[in-house]
Design a protein around this motif. Structure first.
Motif, mmCIF file in Angstrom:
data_model
loop_
_atom_site.group_PDB
_atom_site.id
_atom_site.type_symbol
_atom_site.label_atom_id
_atom_site.label_comp_id
_atom_site.label_asym_id
_atom_site.label_seq_id
_atom_site.Cartn_x
_atom_site.Cartn_y
_atom_site.Cartn_z
ATOM 1 N N ILE A 71 0.819 -1.215 0.000
ATOM 2 C CA ILE A 71 0.000 0.000 0.000
ATOM 3 C C ILE A 71 0.853 1.266 0.000
ATOM 4 O O ILE A 71 0.306 2.372 -0.009
ATOM 5 N N TYR A 72 2.193 1.100 0.029
ATOM 6 C CA TYR A 72 3.094 2.253 0.079
ATOM 7 C C TYR A 72 4.022 2.277 -1.141
ATOM 8 O O TYR A 72 4.334 1.244 -1.733
ATOM 9 N N SER A 73 4.482 3.493 -1.442
ATOM 10 C CA SER A 73 5.571 3.612 -2.407
ATOM 11 C C SER A 73 6.859 3.123 -1.744
ATOM 12 O O SER A 73 6.927 2.982 -0.508
ATOM 13 N N ALA A 74 7.869 2.864 -2.535
ATOM 14 C CA ALA A 74 9.145 2.393 -1.988
ATOM 15 C C ALA A 74 9.737 3.422 -1.032
ATOM 16 O O ALA A 74 10.302 3.071 0.018
ATOM 17 N N GLU A 75 9.583 4.702 -1.348
ATOM 18 C CA GLU A 75 10.140 5.763 -0.508
ATOM 19 C C GLU A 75 9.434 5.831 0.840
ATOM 20 O O GLU A 75 10.071 5.943 1.895
ATOM 21 N N MET A 76 8.087 5.774 0.832
ATOM 22 C CA MET A 76 7.343 5.835 2.089
ATOM 23 C C MET A 76 7.601 4.591 2.930
ATOM 24 O O MET A 76 7.746 4.678 4.163
ATOM 25 N N LEU A 77 7.671 3.444 2.305
ATOM 26 C CA LEU A 77 7.933 2.214 3.054
ATOM 27 C C LEU A 77 9.289 2.284 3.751
ATOM 28 O O LEU A 77 9.423 1.908 4.928
ATOM 29 N N SER A 78 10.273 2.807 3.053
ATOM 30 C CA SER A 78 11.606 2.941 3.647
ATOM 31 C C SER A 78 11.581 3.904 4.826
ATOM 32 O O SER A 78 12.215 3.655 5.867
ATOM 33 N N LEU A 79 10.841 5.007 4.695
ATOM 34 C CA LEU A 79 10.739 5.989 5.780
ATOM 35 C C LEU A 79 10.079 5.371 7.011
ATOM 36 O O LEU A 79 10.524 5.583 8.150
ATOM 37 N N LEU A 80 9.010 4.602 6.805
ATOM 38 C CA LEU A 80 8.303 3.980 7.921
ATOM 39 C C LEU A 80 9.166 2.923 8.609
ATOM 40 O O LEU A 80 9.188 2.828 9.848
ATOM 41 N N GLN A 81 9.865 2.138 7.825
ATOM 42 C CA GLN A 81 10.721 1.092 8.394
ATOM 43 C C GLN A 81 11.848 1.694 9.241
ATOM 44 O O GLN A 81 12.231 1.125 10.273
ATOM 45 N N ALA A 82 12.335 2.841 8.810
ATOM 46 C CA ALA A 82 13.416 3.492 9.558
ATOM 47 C C ALA A 82 12.884 4.338 10.708
ATOM 48 O O ALA A 82 13.527 4.467 11.759
ATOM 49 N N GLY A 83 11.694 4.912 10.537
ATOM 50 C CA GLY A 83 11.185 5.878 11.517
ATOM 51 C C GLY A 83 10.444 5.284 12.683
ATOM 52 O O GLY A 83 10.492 5.831 13.799
ATOM 53 N N ASN A 84 9.702 4.179 12.468
ATOM 54 C CA ASN A 84 8.923 3.622 13.586
ATOM 55 C C ASN A 84 8.591 2.146 13.338
ATOM 56 O O ASN A 84 7.430 1.786 13.143
ATOM 57 N N PRO A 85 9.591 1.298 13.318
ATOM 58 C CA PRO A 85 9.306 -0.132 13.184
ATOM 59 C C PRO A 85 8.801 -0.688 14.519
ATOM 60 O O PRO A 85 8.918 0.001 15.550
ATOM 61 N N PRO A 86 8.222 -1.900 14.462
ATOM 62 C CA PRO A 86 8.067 -2.773 13.295
ATOM 63 C C PRO A 86 6.711 -2.596 12.636
ATOM 64 O O PRO A 86 5.838 -1.880 13.151
ATOM 65 N N LEU A 87 6.498 -3.291 11.518
ATOM 66 C CA LEU A 87 5.201 -3.355 10.840
ATOM 67 C C LEU A 87 4.381 -4.486 11.465
ATOM 68 O O LEU A 87 4.843 -5.621 11.595
ATOM 69 N N ASN A 88 3.193 -4.141 11.878
ATOM 70 C CA ASN A 88 2.217 -5.116 12.389
ATOM 71 C C ASN A 88 2.705 -5.890 13.623
ATOM 72 O O ASN A 88 2.623 -7.119 13.696
ATOM 73 N N ASP A 89 3.173 -5.154 14.600
ATOM 74 C CA ASP A 89 3.495 -5.801 15.876
ATOM 75 C C ASP A 89 2.189 -6.322 16.492
ATOM 76 O O ASP A 89 1.198 -5.584 16.583
ATOM 77 N N PRO A 90 2.163 -7.571 16.915
ATOM 78 C CA PRO A 90 0.914 -8.147 17.440
ATOM 79 C C PRO A 90 0.418 -7.480 18.716
ATOM 80 O O PRO A 90 -0.772 -7.614 19.064
#
Length: 210
Positions: free
Chosen positions: A76-95
């Motif tokens: 659902i993200y562009s490559a640039e936004m995905l990279s920003l999210l991964q670096a800025g506030n991981p993780p994705l879908n923490d249970p």
């Protein structure tokens, strides 16, 4: 023998009658046919079968684009936004993250009604993160969501052939808010707490609808 004067007179009278008859016949010539006069009617216009005037073509409106639920949150993200999210506030879908993508009761009810949806969250359980749902809705559901958002005080406007509605609040040291986008059969809902990447909703919209 001398001719009888009476007979000579008769012969002269007969000659005169013959001459007069000839003259009369010569004066009785047939009159020419009268020349037809114009009636004033216009000459009928000749048209050719099969010829029709050219009509200006009105372009058909482009159909409203529907979407399908992506296979994964990364889609659902562009490559640039995905990279920003991964670096800025991981993780994705923490249970452990239970943050809903909206607190508007009517909108939350549609999310929990069994509508087809994909939920994506960023961050650890804390007061710092966001949650987004990409949901398929029918026209009645989309209208109900929009009405509920406007009634809750969201500011709504146009964005990329759809409607975007936003709200933001601050309490003590915390800032939080929601962003919603409705277009065709798609609804993108996001709730965030102290983490609102610039252009986040616009990036999701551009990625999903192209």
């Amino acid at each position: 023998m001398r001719p009888d004067p009476y007979v000579s007179l008769l012969r002269r009278g007969a000659l005169v009658l013959v001459v007069m008859s000839a003259v009369a016949l010569a004066g009785c010539t047939a009159a020419p046919d009268p020349t037809p006069t114009s009636t004033g009617d216009p000459t009928p216009e000749i048209t050719t079968l099969g010829e029709t005037p050219e009509a200006s073509e009105t372009p058909s409106p482009e159909p409203v684009a529907d979407i399908s639920i992506p296979a994964s949150c990364e889609d659902i993200y562009s490559a640039e936004m995905l990279s920003l999210l991964q670096a800025g506030n991981p993780p994705l879908n923490d249970p452990g993250v239970t943050l809903d993508s909206t607190e508007v009761v009517a909108a939350l009810g549609i999310l929990r009604s069994g509508a087809q949806t994909l939920r994506c969250s960023w961050g650890l359980p804390s007061s710092y993160g966001l949650a987004t749902n990409v949901t398929i809705v029918d026209p009645d559901q989309a209208s109900a969501v929009r009405d509920a958002l406007e009634a809750a005080g969201f500011a709504c406007g146009d964005l990329a052939d759809g409607t975007v509605c936003r709200i933001q609040q601050t309490e003590e040291e915390n800032s939080f808010g929601e962003s919603h986008y409705l277009r065709a059969n798609g609804w993108v809902s996001t709730r965030w707490i102290n983490f609102a990447p610039q252009g986040y909703t616009e990036d999701v919209v551009a990625t999903l609808w192209g």
